[in-house]
Structure formats: structure tokens, C-alpha cells
Design an enzyme around this catalytic site. Structure first.
Site, PDB file in Angstrom:
ATOM      1  N   CYS A 196      -4.115  -1.140  -2.053  1.00  0.00           N
ATOM      2  CA  CYS A 196      -4.226   0.316  -2.176  1.00  0.00           C
ATOM      3  C   CYS A 196      -5.057   0.566  -3.421  1.00  0.00           C
ATOM      4  CB  CYS A 196      -2.835   0.924  -2.338  1.00  0.00           C
ATOM      5  SG  CYS A 196      -2.836   2.675  -2.748  1.00  0.00           S
ATOM      6  N   ASN A 197      -6.139   1.269  -3.268  1.00  0.00           N
ATOM      7  CA  ASN A 197      -7.034   1.488  -4.413  1.00  0.00           C
ATOM      8  C   ASN A 197      -6.362   2.302  -5.510  1.00  0.00           C
ATOM      9  OD1 ASN A 197     -10.036   0.683  -3.445  1.00  0.00           O
ATOM     10  ND2 ASN A 197      -8.788   1.370  -1.750  1.00  0.00           N
ATOM     11  N   GLU A 235      -5.464  10.909   8.568  1.00  0.00           N
ATOM     12  CA  GLU A 235      -4.064  10.948   9.010  1.00  0.00           C
ATOM     13  C   GLU A 235      -3.871  11.836  10.238  1.00  0.00           C
ATOM     14  OE1 GLU A 235      -1.220   9.478   7.534  1.00  0.00           O
ATOM     15  OE2 GLU A 235      -2.768   8.237   6.647  1.00  0.00           O
ATOM     16  N   CYS A 288     -11.292   3.477  -0.924  1.00  0.00           N
ATOM     17  CA  CYS A 288     -10.003   3.997  -0.453  1.00  0.00           C
ATOM     18  C   CYS A 288      -9.747   3.354   0.900  1.00  0.00           C
ATOM     19  CB  CYS A 288     -10.048   5.517  -0.312  1.00  0.00           C
ATOM     20  SG  CYS A 288      -8.567   6.195   0.474  1.00  0.00           S
ATOM     21  N   HIS A 347      -8.448   4.298   3.525  1.00  0.00           N
ATOM     22  CA  HIS A 347      -8.623   5.106   4.746  1.00  0.00           C
ATOM     23  C   HIS A 347     -10.090   5.330   5.123  1.00  0.00           C
ATOM     24  CE1 HIS A 347      -4.434   5.949   4.234  1.00  0.00           C
ATOM     25  NE2 HIS A 347      -4.405   6.842   5.209  1.00  0.00           N
ATOM     26  N   ASP A 397       0.872  -1.175   0.000  1.00  0.00           N
ATOM     27  CA  ASP A 397       0.000   0.000   0.000  1.00  0.00           C
ATOM     28  C   ASP A 397       0.911   1.228   0.000  1.00  0.00           C
ATOM     29  OD1 ASP A 397      -2.364   1.644   0.414  1.00  0.00           O
ATOM     30  OD2 ASP A 397      -1.721   1.868   2.477  1.00  0.00           O
ATOM     31  N   SER A 398       0.320   2.378  -0.242  1.00  0.00           N
ATOM     32  CA  SER A 398       1.106   3.609  -0.174  1.00  0.00           C
ATOM     33  C   SER A 398       1.581   3.872   1.253  1.00  0.00           C
ATOM     34  CB  SER A 398       0.268   4.785  -0.662  1.00  0.00           C
ATOM     35  OG  SER A 398      -0.942   4.842   0.062  1.00  0.00           O
TER      36      SER A 398
HETATM   37  N1  DGL Z   1      -4.059   3.903   0.003  1.00  0.00           N
HETATM   38  C1  DGL Z   1      -4.665   4.954  -0.796  1.00  0.00           C
HETATM   39  C2  DGL Z   1      -5.907   4.397  -1.490  1.00  0.00           C
HETATM   40  O1  DGL Z   1      -6.465   3.389  -1.119  1.00  0.00           O
HETATM   41  C3  DGL Z   1      -5.047   6.148   0.045  1.00  0.00           C
HETATM   42  C4  DGL Z   1      -3.870   6.918   0.549  1.00  0.00           C
HETATM   43  C5  DGL Z   1      -3.067   7.576  -0.543  1.00  0.00           C
HETATM   44  O2  DGL Z   1      -3.563   8.523  -1.205  1.00  0.00           O
HETATM   45  O3  DGL Z   1      -1.943   7.147  -0.750  1.00  0.00           O
HETATM   46  O4  DGL Z   1      -6.350   4.984  -2.448  1.00  0.00           O
END
Ligand code: DGL
Length: 276
Positions: free
Chosen positions: A77-78, A156, A188, A190, A13-14
Site C-alpha cells: 500500500c503506497n 471502488e 497507488c 488502485h 494493504d488498506s
Molecule cells: N492502497 C492505497 C494506496 O496505495 C489506496 C487506497 C487507500 O487510500 O487506502 O495508496
């Protein structure tokens, strides 16, 4: 040499968001080893150009394969999935799974009136990945999609309730609410942390669908089909890596995921230095 079935599952994931998917996978597949990489040094992915996110995703996936010998890759991660799922599925010779398809499948099953919604980062919604995944399912449903810039930042900051986030949610969710959707996919990683606010804005009749559990079920099915599921005599071992501040990742990550994230390590991907 490690038998195929004993190799770990790779996930990335990011940053922290994918830990919701890791939690679901650890709970559903306790015998599996897991390697998770959070790219906190280059986070967030949501506002970045698609090509850049695709490059990062490729690099991490390659590291999972080459450095960690994983048996499957989960794009948790989407935004990364929207940018790189097609390329990674084509390029890697092992099962690749993203959070997009399982989420869309459960969304189409959750609706009663045939009007569904998806919300995500600017990168995810702009890529059209959800629109395409739903079209591929051939389900007779109408989709309204909306980007929600600002939601990730609130999470966050630990601000998951209060007037400010509510005002933003009212504004960003208006198009999906006005479209009369009865099921909304949190596209997403989050957004599950904002589900109370989102639910309050959308109203009690709208079902919120989060892709983490569906992804874990799909992973179990995929591993089974490929004869890669590990026997129950083993207790899964979990490794967590971060490209950024490891102490911060371990601290916040432990609060989000739980005690399995005992310690985090620094990730230096094989191709990291060459591509930056
Ligand atoms: N993990 C990212 C997503 O699911 C959200 C956080 C980001 O923008 O990196 O889209």
C-alpha cells in the site's frame, strides 16, 4: 518448529488494492506461502493523517510477525509505505519491502528525457516519500508529483471509464502532463485499473509504470539474498484476511486477484483491541 525458509511471506494493504501486488508475487514465487491482510474496516488510508496510518501499519505488521510467523513483510500500500516504511524497517528484525522503492527504480529506468512523474493519494504525495526515494537513487531525473483525490473512489465504484472520471483525470493530471514527463509512476495500488483513462490523458508517448511487478522481483531478490527462498517442490498456500466485511472482501477480492482467493477470514490482530 517451522524452518525459516518455510515461513510465509506477510503482505498488507488498506484493502483490495494490494491484491495487484499479491497477484504478481504469487505468479513469480509460486512456491511461497502468503498471508495477506486487507484493512477494509479502516480503509481508505489515503485521506487519513500520517500518524494514524502509521499506527495501523505497525499494528498489522506486528500481527503478521507475531500471529503468522512471517519471514518477510511487504507493504503493498503506497500510503502505508509512505507513512511507516522507515519505522517498520528499523523495528522489525526481518526483511521489509515496500512498493515505493521498486517503483521508483523502474521509473528511473523507463525515462528517456529525464522528466518523470508520480501520482498517488494525498497522504502518499504529501509525505514526500517518492521524492525522497528518487533522491536516494541519485538518478539524474526531474520529478513532478501530483495527488489524485477521487481516483480510488471511482475504482471502488467500478467506474474506470466514462466522462466523469475523464474530466477528473484531465484536471488532476494537467500538472504532470504539462511538465513534459515521459514516464509516469502509478503510485497507488488502485491506479492500474484506471490506466486506460490515464494513458489517454497523458498521451501515447508517456510510459505508465506500475510497481506491482517490480515489487515482486525485488522480493525475490531480497529473499534470495537472505537465503529465505523456498524450493520449487512446494506449492504455495495463500491465506487472505480482512478486518471488515469478509464476504464482501472475498467476493470483490476474487474478482480482482483470481481463484487463489477462495475464501477470506476475519483478521483480529493481536494489538487491534488495545490500540483503538
Ligand atoms: N492502497 C492505497 C494506496 O496505495 C489506496 C487506497 C487507500 O487510500 O487506502 O495508496
Amino acid at each position: 518448529m517451522t524452518a525459516d525458509v518455510e515461513r510465509p511471506i506477510g503482505m498488507f494493504d488498506s484493502g483490495f488494492g494490494g491484491l495487484t501486488v499479491a497477484r504478481a508475487v504469487i505468479d513469480l514465487l509460486p512456491a511461497e506461502d502468503l498471508v495477506y491482510i486487507g484493512d477494509t474496516a479502516r480503509y481508505p488510508y489515503g485521506p487519513k493523517p500520517v500518524d494514524e496510518v502509521r499506527r495501523y501499519a505497525r499494528e498489522i505488521a506486528q500481527s503478521l510477525v507475531e500471529d503468522f510467523n512471517v519471514k518477510a513483510v511487504v507493504i503493498a500500500c503506497n500510503t502505508a509505505a509512505a507513512a511507516a516504511f522507515d519505522d517498520l524497517s528499523r523495528e522489525l528484525s526481518l526483511p521489509v519491502l515496500s512498493v515505493v522503492e521498486p517503483g521508483v527504480k523502474s521509473l528511473s529506468l523507463a525515462t528517456r528525457n529525464g522528466h518523470v512523474g508520480v501520482i498517488g493519494t494525498v497522504g502518499t504525495i504529501g509525505s514526500g516519500a517518492y521524492q525522497r526515494a528518487l533522491a536516494e537513487l541519485d538518478a539524474d531525473v526531474q520529478l513532478t508529483a501530483a495527488a489524485c483525490p477521487g481516483f480510488v473512489e471511482f475504482v471502488e465504484l467500478g467506474q474506470t471509464s466514462g466522462d466523469e472520471v475523464m474530466v477528473l483525470a484531465e484536471r488532476l493530471l494537467a500538472p504532470v502532463r504539462d511538465a513534459g514527463v515521459d514516464a509516469l509512476l502509478l503510485g497507488c495500488t488502485h491506479y492500474p485499473y484506471l490506466s486506460r483513462v490515464i494513458s489517454e490523458v497523458m498521451g501515447p508517448d508517456v510510459v505508465l509504470v506500475s510497481s506491482a511487478d517490480e515489487t515482486a522481483f525485488e522480493l525475490r531478490r531480497m529473499l534470495g539474498a537472505a537465503h529465505l527462498r523456498r524450493g520449487h517442490t512446494h506449492t504455495g498456500h495463500h491465506e487472505f484476511y480482512s478486518s471488515g466485511d469478509v464476504a464482501w472482501f472475498a467476493d470483490l477480492g476474487r474478482r480482482l486477484l483470481g481463484p487463489e482467493l477462495e475464501q477470506a477470514q476475519h483478521w483480529h490482530g493481536t494489538h487491534r483491541h488495545g490500540s483503538n
